[in-house]
Design a protein around this motif. Structure first.
Motif, PDB file in Angstrom:
ATOM      1  N   GLN A 117       0.836  -1.201   0.000  1.00 37.96           N
ATOM      2  CA  GLN A 117       0.000   0.000   0.000  1.00 37.96           C
ATOM      3  C   GLN A 117       0.874   1.256   0.000  1.00 37.96           C
ATOM      4  O   GLN A 117       0.648   2.179  -0.778  1.00 37.96           O
ATOM      5  N   MET A 118       1.842   1.273   0.888  1.00 41.49           N
ATOM      6  CA  MET A 118       2.698   2.449   1.023  1.00 41.49           C
ATOM      7  C   MET A 118       3.446   2.750  -0.274  1.00 41.49           C
ATOM      8  O   MET A 118       3.617   3.905  -0.647  1.00 41.49           O
ATOM      9  N   GLN A 119       3.862   1.703  -0.962  1.00 46.00           N
ATOM     10  CA  GLN A 119       4.643   1.888  -2.186  1.00 46.00           C
ATOM     11  C   GLN A 119       3.797   2.281  -3.395  1.00 46.00           C
ATOM     12  O   GLN A 119       4.316   2.876  -4.337  1.00 46.00           O
ATOM     13  N   THR A 120       2.525   1.953  -3.373  1.00 45.26           N
ATOM     14  CA  THR A 120       1.717   2.156  -4.573  1.00 45.26           C
ATOM     15  C   THR A 120       0.711   3.300  -4.480  1.00 45.26           C
ATOM     16  O   THR A 120       0.227   3.756  -5.515  1.00 45.26           O
TER      17      THR A 120
ATOM     18  N   GLN B 256       3.294   8.755  -0.438  1.00 50.24           N
ATOM     19  CA  GLN B 256       4.684   8.844  -0.885  1.00 50.24           C
ATOM     20  C   GLN B 256       5.572   9.580   0.113  1.00 50.24           C
ATOM     21  O   GLN B 256       6.756   9.274   0.233  1.00 50.24           O
ATOM     22  N   GLU B 257       5.011  10.516   0.848  1.00 50.72           N
ATOM     23  CA  GLU B 257       5.782  11.209   1.886  1.00 50.72           C
ATOM     24  C   GLU B 257       6.189  10.216   2.982  1.00 50.72           C
ATOM     25  O   GLU B 257       7.327  10.217   3.443  1.00 50.72           O
ATOM     26  N   LEU B 258       5.274   9.362   3.369  1.00 52.13           N
ATOM     27  CA  LEU B 258       5.574   8.322   4.356  1.00 52.13           C
ATOM     28  C   LEU B 258       6.621   7.356   3.811  1.00 52.13           C
ATOM     29  O   LEU B 258       7.575   7.006   4.505  1.00 52.13           O
ATOM     30  N   LEU B 259       6.464   6.950   2.580  1.00 56.67           N
ATOM     31  CA  LEU B 259       7.421   6.037   1.950  1.00 56.67           C
ATOM     32  C   LEU B 259       8.825   6.637   1.955  1.00 56.67           C
ATOM     33  O   LEU B 259       9.798   5.923   2.200  1.00 56.67           O
ATOM     34  N   SER B 260       8.920   7.928   1.737  1.00 56.66           N
ATOM     35  CA  SER B 260      10.230   8.575   1.615  1.00 56.66           C
ATOM     36  C   SER B 260      11.066   8.518   2.892  1.00 56.66           C
ATOM     37  O   SER B 260      12.287   8.642   2.825  1.00 56.66           O
TER      38      SER B 260
ATOM     39  N   ARG C 261      -5.209   0.532   7.453  1.00 61.86           N
ATOM     40  CA  ARG C 261      -6.636   0.261   7.256  1.00 61.86           C
ATOM     41  C   ARG C 261      -6.841  -0.583   5.986  1.00 61.86           C
ATOM     42  O   ARG C 261      -7.563  -1.574   6.002  1.00 61.86           O
ATOM     43  N   ALA C 262      -6.200  -0.188   4.909  1.00 61.04           N
ATOM     44  CA  ALA C 262      -6.332  -0.925   3.646  1.00 61.04           C
ATOM     45  C   ALA C 262      -5.804  -2.351   3.791  1.00 61.04           C
ATOM     46  O   ALA C 262      -6.397  -3.300   3.270  1.00 61.04           O
ATOM     47  N   SER C 263      -4.721  -2.517   4.517  1.00 62.82           N
ATOM     48  CA  SER C 263      -4.154  -3.844   4.722  1.00 62.82           C
ATOM     49  C   SER C 263      -5.074  -4.724   5.559  1.00 62.82           C
ATOM     50  O   SER C 263      -5.279  -5.904   5.246  1.00 62.82           O
ATOM     51  N   LEU C 264      -5.639  -4.147   6.607  1.00 60.75           N
ATOM     52  CA  LEU C 264      -6.574  -4.915   7.437  1.00 60.75           C
ATOM     53  C   LEU C 264      -7.821  -5.290   6.633  1.00 60.75           C
ATOM     54  O   LEU C 264      -8.311  -6.419   6.721  1.00 60.75           O
ATOM     55  N   GLU C 265      -8.317  -4.351   5.836  1.00 63.77           N
ATOM     56  CA  GLU C 265      -9.504  -4.638   5.023  1.00 63.77           C
ATOM     57  C   GLU C 265      -9.227  -5.745   4.013  1.00 63.77           C
ATOM     58  O   GLU C 265     -10.089  -6.573   3.737  1.00 63.77           O
ATOM     59  N   ALA C 266      -8.016  -5.777   3.481  1.00 62.31           N
ATOM     60  CA  ALA C 266      -7.661  -6.785   2.481  1.00 62.31           C
ATOM     61  C   ALA C 266      -7.413  -8.162   3.087  1.00 62.31           C
ATOM     62  O   ALA C 266      -7.562  -9.178   2.396  1.00 62.31           O
ATOM     63  N   ASN C 267      -7.060  -8.202   4.371  1.00 59.67           N
ATOM     64  CA  ASN C 267      -6.604  -9.471   4.944  1.00 59.67           C
ATOM     65  C   ASN C 267      -7.440 -10.028   6.088  1.00 59.67           C
ATOM     66  O   ASN C 267      -7.216 -11.166   6.498  1.00 59.67           O
TER      67      ASN C 267
END
Length: 137
Positions: A37-40, A45-49, A107-113
């Motif tokens: 999620q963070m990478q895409t 992108q600020e968090l990824l950096s 949140r997106a990760s929990l929803e997906a898994n």
């Protein structure tokens, strides 16, 4: 299938959320999905950096932390000692924006898994409190 670990590897003061959500396999999937999620996502992108490449090490640490935090084996503590999350995050500027980007990925990760909406809600609410505690700006 519930993945049970010997009690000696578990923190008896923790809930059994680890087992309820599917154990090791689910925890690994959450950590992997989080970093995907963070990478895409363009809005994270600020968090990824602020994450060092390669992200595989960060993903592994998140998996190890979540394992123990959710009541499973204390993998993170066995390797690194007490998580001391706030102290470990002090070198980074963690403001509301960074917290919110992190929570967006989680949140997106929990929803997906996680299949059960109640499990998603309870775990997200608990981790949101933890994420808010990481703010240092």
């Amino acid at each position: 299938m519930i993945n049970r670990k010997p009690e000696a590897e578990r923190d008896p003061t923790q809930s059994n959320a680890y087992d309820l959500i599917g154990g090791d396999e689910t925890i690994r999937a959450i950590a992997k999905s989080f970093y995907q999620q963070m990478q895409t996502r363009p809005d994270t992108q600020e968090l990824l950096s602020i994450h060092q490449a390669p992200l595989a090490q960060s993903e592994q640490k998140l998996y190890e932390f979540l394992s123990g935090w959710l009541g499973g084996p204390q993998l993170y503590q066995a390797k690194y000692g007490h998580p001391a999350l706030r102290a470990r995050h002090m070198p980074f500027a963690v403001d509301e924006r960074m917290r919110d980007q992190w929570l967006l990925c989680m949140r997106a990760s929990l929803e997906a898994n996680l299949k059960d909406p109640e499990h998603r809600k309870v775990i997200f609410n608990a981790i949101a409190q933890l994420a808010d505690h990481m703010r240092n700006q």
